[in-house]
Design a protein around this motif. Structure first.
Motif, mmCIF file in Angstrom:
data_model
loop_
_atom_site.group_PDB
_atom_site.id
_atom_site.type_symbol
_atom_site.label_atom_id
_atom_site.label_comp_id
_atom_site.label_asym_id
_atom_site.label_seq_id
_atom_site.Cartn_x
_atom_site.Cartn_y
_atom_site.Cartn_z
ATOM 1 N N VAL A 222 1.034 -1.206 -0.242
ATOM 2 C CA VAL A 222 -0.071 0.080 0.018
ATOM 3 C C VAL A 222 1.001 1.233 -0.274
ATOM 4 O O VAL A 222 2.200 1.232 0.432
ATOM 5 C CB VAL A 222 -0.647 0.196 1.200
ATOM 6 N N SER A 223 0.277 2.242 -0.524
ATOM 7 C CA SER A 223 0.947 3.517 -0.499
ATOM 8 C C SER A 223 0.410 4.199 0.704
ATOM 9 O O SER A 223 -0.856 4.369 0.746
ATOM 10 C CB SER A 223 0.986 4.314 -1.679
ATOM 11 N N ALA B 60 -0.658 10.986 6.919
ATOM 12 C CA ALA B 60 -0.481 10.319 8.022
ATOM 13 C C ALA B 60 -0.739 11.636 9.116
ATOM 14 O O ALA B 60 0.060 12.687 8.976
ATOM 15 C CB ALA B 60 1.102 10.222 8.142
ATOM 16 N N SER B 61 -1.557 11.365 10.251
ATOM 17 C CA SER B 61 -2.111 12.310 11.030
ATOM 18 C C SER B 61 -1.620 12.013 12.457
ATOM 19 O O SER B 61 -2.341 10.860 12.738
ATOM 20 C CB SER B 61 -3.581 12.713 10.720
ATOM 21 N N ASP C 180 -2.864 8.399 12.740
ATOM 22 C CA ASP C 180 -4.114 7.859 11.717
ATOM 23 C C ASP C 180 -3.596 7.982 10.289
ATOM 24 O O ASP C 180 -3.166 8.955 10.033
ATOM 25 C CB ASP C 180 -5.139 9.133 12.104
ATOM 26 N N TYR C 181 -3.815 6.945 9.785
ATOM 27 C CA TYR C 181 -3.419 6.729 8.363
ATOM 28 C C TYR C 181 -4.319 6.684 7.403
ATOM 29 O O TYR C 181 -5.540 6.000 7.816
ATOM 30 C CB TYR C 181 -2.107 5.431 8.217
ATOM 31 N N ARG D 221 5.584 8.287 6.634
ATOM 32 C CA ARG D 221 5.334 9.426 5.945
ATOM 33 C C ARG D 221 4.452 9.334 4.771
ATOM 34 O O ARG D 221 4.613 8.250 4.065
ATOM 35 C CB ARG D 221 6.755 10.040 5.795
ATOM 36 N N SER D 222 3.939 10.385 4.526
ATOM 37 C CA SER D 222 3.066 10.372 3.119
ATOM 38 C C SER D 222 4.037 10.231 2.019
ATOM 39 O O SER D 222 5.010 10.729 1.779
ATOM 40 C CB SER D 222 2.601 11.856 3.047
ATOM 41 N N GLY D 223 3.662 9.388 1.122
ATOM 42 C CA GLY D 223 4.633 8.658 -0.153
ATOM 43 C C GLY D 223 5.136 7.398 0.224
ATOM 44 O O GLY D 223 5.545 6.961 -0.736
#
Length: 358
Positions: free
Chosen positions: A304-305, A309-310, A317-318, A338-340
């Motif tokens: 998954v990508s 990400a919070s 929370d992804y 991290r995002s990405g």
């Protein structure tokens, strides 16, 4: 204590059917929560039980008494409103004593019962205060004590915590559950808050459009949803859509709309049926490399990508993306992604209900 039976009641507002042939049997001492979105019929149902509304069809029984046509004050109910409904010109003591005075209790008995009720809700020493001199949480406790002091057969609570802040709500839901068990009063609790319902209830009744979608224990409602509405309403949920390709042992095999194969638990499916996999954030395990060695256990492993990400405190929370499907997940805040990023996730088939698509 008493039982409560709603025997196939209907209630209309004009041509709109607010309650649709609802049947509910509540045991002595049971706390049942009516849960659902605004307009689902939960408050209308409560008002029928209280006597403020009369059902257009069906009957209501408290114990062995049919109370359908009995006025509210003769039903033996205690009612806690969303807005507390305390009399502003009366002190705390007077608010609690009023109902006892109407029932012709002696002054000495009134003083004793009011004192005991205030002690139960931890408001000793506040007898002479007026509602305006109390915090929201204290006013809610007074409203609860006013209902309890009458020793009702049935206790009705209509979204009693909705006006409180988040921290106080969390505190009060535990206190209400504790008080209900201590008194052993048969209770109907109305809320739209899923967490609140999970914490306090013996049984949850999920309503939509005046109909019961599912009823059961909090565990069953959450982990074994009967349909997509219940699954989507109970907490954060992702759905993976597809068609049933067959059964593999105890698992249902689903081919997703993206061409992936996923396995979960379901009954009564045949090949070609449209279905949805219910995925909760806690069902998604993030793995750096596959540690699943057995072929049967190696199912449901996907790349998954990370879309988002919070940071929300102890967890992250992804939002994950697998093919064209978005999954909500949670991860360890000490090891954030991290995002990405691209990661591998594992969905345990034993934790994934497969339900029919609507």
């Amino acid at each position: 204590m008493s039982t409560l039976l709603l025997d196939h009641i209907d209630k209309y507002y004009g041509k709109t059917k607010a309650v649709d042939h609802l049947y509910l049997d509540v045991k002595e001492g049971e706390l049942v929560t009516l849960l659902g979105p605004s307009g689902c019929g939960k408050t209308t149902t409560l008002r029928c039980v209280s006597g403020f509304l009369r059902p257009d069809k069906g009957d209501i029984y408290i114990g062995k008494r049919k109370v359908t046509d009995i006025p509210p004050e003769k039903r033996g109910i205690g009612l806690v409103f969303q807005n507390y409904a305390l009399w502003p010109h009366m002190t705390v003591f007077q608010n609690l004593a009023f109902g006892l005075q109407l029932k012709k209790f002696q002054k000495k008995d009134i003083e004793q019962k009011v004192g005991e009720a205030l002690a139960t809700v931890k408001l000793e020493g506040m007898e002479e205060r007026y509602p305006r001199q109390l915090s929201g949480g204290q006013q809610q406790r007074v409203a609860l004590a006013r209902a309890l002091v009458l020793e009702p057969d049935i206790l009705l609570l209509d979204e009693p915590l909705s006006n409180l802040d988040a921290l106080l709500r969390e505190q009060m839901r535990f206190e209400i559950a504790e008080l209900q068990k201590r008194y052993g009063i048969t209770t109907i609790y109305v809320t739209h808050d899923q967490t609140e319902a999970m914490v306090i209830s013996d049984r949850i009744v999920v309503l939509n459009n005046g109909k019961i979608m599912q009823e059961g224990s909090p565990v069953d409602i959450y982990s074994k949803p009967a349909n997509k509405f219940v699954a989507g309403f109970m907490g954060t949920t992702s759905f993976i859509e597809g068609s049933v390709q067959g059964n593999l042992g105890k698992y249902v095999q689903l081919q997703t709309n993206d061409g992936l194969f996923i396995y979960g638990i379901g009954e009564g499916f045949k090949e070609g049926d449209r279905a949805s996999v219910v995925v909760r954030p806690e069902n998604i395990g993030i793995i750096e490399k596959s540690s699943v060695s057995h072929e049967e256990d190696a199912k449901n492993i996907f790349k998954v990508s990370v879309l988002r990400a919070s940071y929300v405190g102890e967890v992250i929370d992804y939002k994950f993306k697998v093919k064209n499907t978005i999954l909500r997940a949670k991860g360890d805040a000490k090891r954030p992604l991290r995002s990405g990023d691209t990661v591998t996730v594992y969905l345990n088939p034993d934790e994934l209900p497969i339900i029919r698509s609507d």
